[in-house]
Scaffold this motif. Structure first.
Motif, PDB file in Angstrom:
ATOM      1  N   CYS A  67      62.075 -23.409  79.636  1.00  0.00           N
ATOM      2  CA  CYS A  67      61.689 -23.649  78.242  1.00  0.00           C
ATOM      3  C   CYS A  67      61.206 -22.362  77.585  1.00  0.00           C
ATOM      4  CB  CYS A  67      60.603 -24.719  78.164  1.00  0.00           C
ATOM      5  SG  CYS A  67      61.189 -26.405  78.463  1.00  0.00           S
ATOM      6  N   SER A  68      60.512 -21.528  78.348  1.00  0.00           N
ATOM      7  CA  SER A  68      60.044 -20.242  77.812  1.00  0.00           C
ATOM      8  C   SER A  68      61.234 -19.400  77.380  1.00  0.00           C
ATOM      9  CB  SER A  68      59.232 -19.493  78.863  1.00  0.00           C
ATOM     10  OG  SER A  68      58.058 -20.195  79.193  1.00  0.00           O
ATOM     11  N   PHE A  69      62.272 -19.385  78.192  1.00  0.00           N
ATOM     12  CA  PHE A  69      63.469 -18.621  77.829  1.00  0.00           C
ATOM     13  C   PHE A  69      64.139 -19.230  76.601  1.00  0.00           C
ATOM     14  CE2 PHE A  69      68.118 -18.317  77.950  1.00  0.00           C
ATOM     15  CZ  PHE A  69      68.260 -16.948  77.756  1.00  0.00           C
ATOM     16  N   LEU A  70      64.255 -20.549  76.566  1.00  0.00           N
ATOM     17  CA  LEU A  70      64.916 -21.213  75.433  1.00  0.00           C
ATOM     18  C   LEU A  70      64.206 -20.905  74.124  1.00  0.00           C
ATOM     19  CD1 LEU A  70      65.667 -24.682  77.078  1.00  0.00           C
ATOM     20  CD2 LEU A  70      67.312 -22.844  76.608  1.00  0.00           C
ATOM     21  N   ARG A  71      62.891 -20.908  74.156  1.00  0.00           N
ATOM     22  CA  ARG A  71      62.129 -20.577  72.940  1.00  0.00           C
ATOM     23  C   ARG A  71      62.309 -19.109  72.579  1.00  0.00           C
ATOM     24  NH1 ARG A  71      58.046 -24.153  75.558  1.00  0.00           N
ATOM     25  NH2 ARG A  71      58.128 -26.139  74.433  1.00  0.00           N
ATOM     26  N   HIS A  72      62.335 -18.270  73.593  1.00  0.00           N
ATOM     27  CA  HIS A  72      62.523 -16.825  73.357  1.00  0.00           C
ATOM     28  C   HIS A  72      63.870 -16.552  72.696  1.00  0.00           C
ATOM     29  CE1 HIS A  72      63.185 -12.565  74.112  1.00  0.00           C
ATOM     30  NE2 HIS A  72      64.289 -12.883  74.774  1.00  0.00           N
ATOM     31  N   ALA A 112      74.084 -24.014  68.758  1.00  0.00           N
ATOM     32  CA  ALA A 112      73.171 -23.581  67.690  1.00  0.00           C
ATOM     33  C   ALA A 112      73.655 -22.280  67.069  1.00  0.00           C
ATOM     34  CB  ALA A 112      71.757 -23.412  68.250  1.00  0.00           C
ATOM     35  N   ILE A 113      74.217 -21.402  67.895  1.00  0.00           N
ATOM     36  CA  ILE A 113      74.797 -20.163  67.379  1.00  0.00           C
ATOM     37  C   ILE A 113      76.025 -20.471  66.524  1.00  0.00           C
ATOM     38  CG2 ILE A 113      76.062 -18.075  68.067  1.00  0.00           C
ATOM     39  CD1 ILE A 113      74.161 -17.910  70.506  1.00  0.00           C
ATOM     40  N   ALA A 114      76.874 -21.357  67.008  1.00  0.00           N
ATOM     41  CA  ALA A 114      78.100 -21.711  66.281  1.00  0.00           C
ATOM     42  C   ALA A 114      77.800 -22.253  64.894  1.00  0.00           C
ATOM     43  CB  ALA A 114      78.906 -22.730  67.077  1.00  0.00           C
ATOM     44  N   PHE A 115      76.745 -23.063  64.792  1.00  0.00           N
ATOM     45  CA  PHE A 115      76.430 -23.717  63.516  1.00  0.00           C
ATOM     46  C   PHE A 115      75.195 -23.115  62.839  1.00  0.00           C
ATOM     47  CE2 PHE A 115      78.736 -27.111  65.863  1.00  0.00           C
ATOM     48  CZ  PHE A 115      79.777 -27.292  64.964  1.00  0.00           C
ATOM     49  N   LYS A 116      74.924 -21.858  63.139  1.00  0.00           N
ATOM     50  CA  LYS A 116      73.731 -21.185  62.614  1.00  0.00           C
ATOM     51  C   LYS A 116      73.701 -21.143  61.091  1.00  0.00           C
ATOM     52  CE  LYS A 116      71.293 -16.747  63.178  1.00  0.00           C
ATOM     53  NZ  LYS A 116      71.331 -15.436  63.888  1.00  0.00           N
ATOM     54  N   GLN A 117      74.855 -21.059  60.476  1.00  0.00           N
ATOM     55  CA  GLN A 117      74.915 -20.951  59.011  1.00  0.00           C
ATOM     56  C   GLN A 117      74.873 -22.307  58.316  1.00  0.00           C
ATOM     57  OE1 GLN A 117      74.588 -17.864  57.873  1.00  0.00           O
ATOM     58  NE2 GLN A 117      74.649 -17.216  60.010  1.00  0.00           N
ATOM     59  N   THR A 118      74.659 -23.384  59.063  1.00  0.00           N
ATOM     60  CA  THR A 118      74.555 -24.725  58.499  1.00  0.00           C
ATOM     61  C   THR A 118      73.106 -25.199  58.631  1.00  0.00           C
ATOM     62  OG1 THR A 118      74.939 -26.034  60.513  1.00  0.00           O
ATOM     63  CG2 THR A 118      76.891 -25.126  59.387  1.00  0.00           C
ATOM     64  N   ASP A 119      72.856 -26.442  58.226  1.00  0.00           N
ATOM     65  CA  ASP A 119      71.511 -27.013  58.347  1.00  0.00           C
ATOM     66  C   ASP A 119      71.335 -27.794  59.647  1.00  0.00           C
ATOM     67  OD1 ASP A 119      70.685 -26.057  55.842  1.00  0.00           O
ATOM     68  OD2 ASP A 119      71.538 -27.797  54.797  1.00  0.00           O
ATOM     69  N   LEU A 120      72.318 -27.734  60.529  1.00  0.00           N
ATOM     70  CA  LEU A 120      72.262 -28.504  61.768  1.00  0.00           C
ATOM     71  C   LEU A 120      71.106 -28.039  62.654  1.00  0.00           C
ATOM     72  CD1 LEU A 120      73.540 -30.601  63.663  1.00  0.00           C
ATOM     73  CD2 LEU A 120      74.999 -28.779  64.563  1.00  0.00           C
ATOM     74  N   LYS A 121      70.308 -28.997  63.104  1.00  0.00           N
ATOM     75  CA  LYS A 121      69.186 -28.699  63.985  1.00  0.00           C
ATOM     76  C   LYS A 121      69.513 -29.178  65.400  1.00  0.00           C
ATOM     77  CE  LYS A 121      64.136 -28.975  64.238  1.00  0.00           C
ATOM     78  NZ  LYS A 121      63.966 -27.514  64.125  1.00  0.00           N
ATOM     79  N   VAL A 122      69.115 -28.384  66.372  1.00  0.00           N
ATOM     80  CA  VAL A 122      69.388 -28.694  67.773  1.00  0.00           C
ATOM     81  C   VAL A 122      68.068 -28.924  68.510  1.00  0.00           C
ATOM     82  CG1 VAL A 122      70.474 -27.905  69.909  1.00  0.00           C
ATOM     83  CG2 VAL A 122      71.474 -27.271  67.697  1.00  0.00           C
ATOM     84  N   HIS A 123      67.958 -30.073  69.161  1.00  0.00           N
ATOM     85  CA  HIS A 123      66.783 -30.387  69.981  1.00  0.00           C
ATOM     86  C   HIS A 123      67.175 -30.267  71.447  1.00  0.00           C
ATOM     87  CE1 HIS A 123      63.886 -32.213  67.001  1.00  0.00           C
ATOM     88  NE2 HIS A 123      64.988 -32.107  66.274  1.00  0.00           N
ATOM     89  N   LEU A 124      66.414 -29.475  72.207  1.00  0.00           N
ATOM     90  CA  LEU A 124      66.710 -29.233  73.614  1.00  0.00           C
ATOM     91  C   LEU A 124      65.631 -29.866  74.482  1.00  0.00           C
ATOM     92  CD1 LEU A 124      67.236 -26.409  71.798  1.00  0.00           C
ATOM     93  CD2 LEU A 124      68.257 -25.691  73.952  1.00  0.00           C
ATOM     94  N   ILE A 125      66.056 -30.664  75.462  1.00  0.00           N
ATOM     95  CA  ILE A 125      65.137 -31.319  76.372  1.00  0.00           C
ATOM     96  C   ILE A 125      65.262 -30.672  77.748  1.00  0.00           C
ATOM     97  CG2 ILE A 125      64.423 -33.504  77.398  1.00  0.00           C
ATOM     98  CD1 ILE A 125      65.890 -34.915  75.102  1.00  0.00           C
ATOM     99  N   GLU A 126      64.167 -30.098  78.236  1.00  0.00           N
ATOM    100  CA  GLU A 126      64.200 -29.399  79.527  1.00  0.00           C
ATOM    101  C   GLU A 126      62.848 -29.561  80.219  1.00  0.00           C
ATOM    102  OE1 GLU A 126      64.670 -27.696  82.820  1.00  0.00           O
ATOM    103  OE2 GLU A 126      66.432 -27.879  81.519  1.00  0.00           O
ATOM    104  N   ALA A 127      62.868 -30.010  81.480  1.00  0.00           N
ATOM    105  CA  ALA A 127      61.634 -30.294  82.202  1.00  0.00           C
ATOM    106  C   ALA A 127      61.041 -29.075  82.897  1.00  0.00           C
ATOM    107  CB  ALA A 127      61.882 -31.402  83.228  1.00  0.00           C
ATOM    108  N   ASN A 128      61.821 -27.996  83.019  1.00  0.00           N
ATOM    109  CA  ASN A 128      61.343 -26.790  83.680  1.00  0.00           C
ATOM    110  C   ASN A 128      60.677 -25.868  82.660  1.00  0.00           C
ATOM    111  OD1 ASN A 128      61.352 -24.031  84.738  1.00  0.00           O
ATOM    112  ND2 ASN A 128      62.584 -24.826  86.423  1.00  0.00           N
ATOM    113  N   SER A 129      59.389 -25.692  82.782  1.00  0.00           N
ATOM    114  CA  SER A 129      58.627 -24.923  81.783  1.00  0.00           C
ATOM    115  C   SER A 129      59.082 -23.469  81.697  1.00  0.00           C
ATOM    116  CB  SER A 129      57.133 -24.968  82.110  1.00  0.00           C
ATOM    117  OG  SER A 129      56.639 -26.288  81.997  1.00  0.00           O
ATOM    118  N   ARG A 130      59.469 -22.885  82.824  1.00  0.00           N
ATOM    119  CA  ARG A 130      59.933 -21.492  82.802  1.00  0.00           C
ATOM    120  C   ARG A 130      61.226 -21.367  82.001  1.00  0.00           C
ATOM    121  NH1 ARG A 130      60.383 -19.596  88.802  1.00  0.00           N
ATOM    122  NH2 ARG A 130      61.456 -21.610  88.905  1.00  0.00           N
TER     123      ARG A 130
END
Length: 216
Positions: free
Chosen positions: A111-116, A91-109
């Motif tokens: 996920c909190s970091f990923l959103r942060h 997502a950092i590499a392609f930040k200047q494009t329209d590419l969207k990244v969907h992340l699937i993670e079952a650990n809620s803690r």
């Protein structure tokens, strides 16, 4: 293993080869590294033994996938995202494009970091707090690239990602030694085209590019 300084130089070289801006990518990766270390104490995002090798063991290993990705072809769907490797790096590499990244993670803690980190760096990411087997892709979303790092064996991976595998989708799966045994085991139930690329990080690791996935 490549040194941290050499890993940074290799990432800069990859940026130049792909005409990506190091002026935005490197600072974002540096901030990501800082946050990984800061959150590691409570979230266990990566192996403690690899914290001193973030750039070589994690960032370069993830960034090398970028050269195999067309940012104009659908989204990136990352399974078992953990601390964001490779998804956040891509997502950092392609930040200047329209590419969207969907992340699937079952650990809620985690996920909190990923959103942060996604908010902190202004990344085009959506985090799904759900088990991979239960994930349902939103309608009208086309998956261009599937990624997974240290997630599961090939046969199990194919079972999970098949519902989201489009006609032109490509799965970029990072594997260590023994990957040929996984390929052989998967052939009884799956047919697919495969290209194998050597990892720039470890001589016994590869990137498997899977396309045309079909169940027998």
């Amino acid at each position: 293993m490549i040194s941290e300084q050499d890993a940074l130089k290799e990432i800069e070289k990859l940026c130049m080869d792909m005409d990506l801006s190091t002026q935005t990518i490197i600072p974002d990766l540096q901030k990501y590294a800082q946050e990984l270390v800061r959150w590691q104490k409570v979230k266990n995002l990566v192996s403690r033994e690899t914290l001193s090798e973030i750039w070589s063991r994690h960032f370069l290993d993830s960034f090398q996938l970028a050269k195999h990705i067309d940012p104009n072809r659908g989204i990136i769907l990352d399974y078992g995202s953990g601390g964001g490797l490779p998804a956040i790096v891509l997502a950092i590499a392609f930040k200047q494009t329209d590419l969207k990244v969907h992340l699937i993670e079952a650990n809620s803690r985690k996920c909190s970091f990923l959103r942060h980190i996604s908010r902190t760096l202004g990344l085009n990411c959506t985090v799904h707090d759900v088990r991979a087997e239960s994930f349902v892709l939103p309608e009208n979303v086309y998956v261009g690239t599937i990624t997974a790092r240290g997630f599961t064996d090939l046969s199990s991976m194919f079972e999970i990602c098949m519902p989201h595998f489009g006609v032109d989708s490509v799965a970029l799966l990072q594997k260590g030694r023994g990957y040929d045994e996984e390929i052989a085991a998967s052939k009884s139930n799956w047919s697919y085209d495969i290209a194998t690329f050597s990892s720039v990080v470890a001589p016994d690791s590869v990137i498997l590019a899977i396309s045309g996935l079909k169940q027998r």
